[in-house]
Design an enzyme around this catalytic site. Sequence first.
Site, PDB file in Angstrom:
ATOM      1  N   TYR A 169       0.833  -1.191  -0.078  1.00  0.00           N
ATOM      2  CA  TYR A 169       0.126  -0.129   0.065  1.00  0.00           C
ATOM      3  C   TYR A 169       0.931   1.244   0.108  1.00  0.00           C
ATOM      4  O   TYR A 169       0.156   2.335   0.040  1.00  0.00           O
ATOM      5  CB  TYR A 169      -0.789  -0.066   1.230  1.00  0.00           C
ATOM      6  CG  TYR A 169      -1.882  -1.030   0.901  1.00  0.00           C
ATOM      7  CD1 TYR A 169      -2.916  -1.093   0.365  1.00  0.00           C
ATOM      8  CD2 TYR A 169      -1.793  -2.213   2.187  1.00  0.00           C
ATOM      9  CE1 TYR A 169      -3.931  -2.273   0.269  1.00  0.00           C
ATOM     10  CE2 TYR A 169      -2.632  -3.210   1.928  1.00  0.00           C
ATOM     11  CZ  TYR A 169      -3.783  -3.387   1.165  1.00  0.00           C
ATOM     12  OH  TYR A 169      -4.506  -4.239   1.045  1.00  0.00           O
ATOM     13  N   HIS A 200      -4.609   6.082  -1.107  1.00  0.00           N
ATOM     14  CA  HIS A 200      -5.320   6.080  -0.072  1.00  0.00           C
ATOM     15  C   HIS A 200      -4.310   6.151   1.345  1.00  0.00           C
ATOM     16  O   HIS A 200      -4.645   6.602   2.386  1.00  0.00           O
ATOM     17  CB  HIS A 200      -5.941   4.761   0.270  1.00  0.00           C
ATOM     18  CG  HIS A 200      -7.292   4.632   0.734  1.00  0.00           C
ATOM     19  ND1 HIS A 200      -8.448   5.621   0.943  1.00  0.00           N
ATOM     20  CD2 HIS A 200      -8.067   3.438   1.286  1.00  0.00           C
ATOM     21  CE1 HIS A 200      -9.206   5.296   1.458  1.00  0.00           C
ATOM     22  NE2 HIS A 200      -9.505   3.811   1.655  1.00  0.00           N
ATOM     23  N   PHE A 242      -5.925  -1.099   9.500  1.00  0.00           N
ATOM     24  CA  PHE A 242      -6.207  -0.984   8.111  1.00  0.00           C
ATOM     25  C   PHE A 242      -7.241   0.163   8.218  1.00  0.00           C
ATOM     26  O   PHE A 242      -7.878   0.262   9.279  1.00  0.00           O
ATOM     27  CB  PHE A 242      -6.923  -2.152   7.438  1.00  0.00           C
ATOM     28  CG  PHE A 242      -5.622  -3.121   7.110  1.00  0.00           C
ATOM     29  CD1 PHE A 242      -5.355  -3.217   5.806  1.00  0.00           C
ATOM     30  CD2 PHE A 242      -5.223  -4.095   8.086  1.00  0.00           C
ATOM     31  CE1 PHE A 242      -4.201  -4.031   5.546  1.00  0.00           C
ATOM     32  CE2 PHE A 242      -4.169  -4.923   7.769  1.00  0.00           C
ATOM     33  CZ  PHE A 242      -3.687  -4.834   6.477  1.00  0.00           C
ATOM     34  N   ASN A 266     -10.561   0.775   7.372  1.00  0.00           N
ATOM     35  CA  ASN A 266     -11.814   0.610   7.684  1.00  0.00           C
ATOM     36  C   ASN A 266     -11.992   0.446   9.294  1.00  0.00           C
ATOM     37  O   ASN A 266     -13.131   0.343   9.756  1.00  0.00           O
ATOM     38  CB  ASN A 266     -12.515  -0.657   6.883  1.00  0.00           C
ATOM     39  CG  ASN A 266     -12.640   0.028   5.426  1.00  0.00           C
ATOM     40  OD1 ASN A 266     -12.273   0.708   5.032  1.00  0.00           O
ATOM     41  ND2 ASN A 266     -13.113  -1.099   4.598  1.00  0.00           N
ATOM     42  N   ASN A 291     -14.050   5.942   4.529  1.00  0.00           N
ATOM     43  CA  ASN A 291     -14.579   4.752   5.503  1.00  0.00           C
ATOM     44  C   ASN A 291     -13.681   4.894   6.515  1.00  0.00           C
ATOM     45  O   ASN A 291     -14.045   4.420   7.749  1.00  0.00           O
ATOM     46  CB  ASN A 291     -14.488   3.320   4.808  1.00  0.00           C
ATOM     47  CG  ASN A 291     -15.385   3.122   3.669  1.00  0.00           C
ATOM     48  OD1 ASN A 291     -16.459   3.532   3.642  1.00  0.00           O
ATOM     49  ND2 ASN A 291     -14.800   1.935   3.077  1.00  0.00           N
TER      50      ASN A 291
END
Length: 191
Positions: A14, A19, A63, A65, A111
């Site tokens: 990532y 994000h 993470f 969320n 989120n």
Amino acid sequence: MRALFGLGNPGSEYEGTRHNIGFGVLEAVASKLGIRFVPGRGNYDVAAARGGDGILLVKPMTFMNNSGDAFRDVLDRYPVALSDTLTIVDDFELPLGTLRLRRSGSAGTHNGLASIIWTLQSDDFPRLRCGIGSPHKPADKRLTADFVLAPFARDERLAVGQMIERACQTSIIFAEENYHKAVEALRTLPK
């Protein structure tokens, strides 16, 4: 004490993705302040400047969320008021390079913010939204996850670097001064 939360996803797959702009901003802040991230007492990495009444940088490792879990744990463990936190997130609805600083508000489509709001049962905390939208953004909303989890295109990297620098400066002013000074600085920082 003031705490800066940069939202993102842990793991090398990532790194550098849209994000993870919150992580990128905090890494820039840590570099400017000459501090390093270490594992925190919970599911997050931390970097601290100027002792117990200073600045705490937090990268949740939950993470995106589940960011609220790390946020709640930090508020329970450290002497920081909710109004003295700044959450730094990506926003695919804002054009690339745009920064928006707000004292409170809804999660919108984010989120990570939704997780924090749900966990705290409050949307009354400052947040800095970093625009990641671009012509590369898919028209089909079902492809949004793939878009935000992808790296920036080569032709976007200069604008991303400039945005991270502006967000870094704004975040430091928030931490060292206050929300109002950060708002003023954001208006005058070169784009």
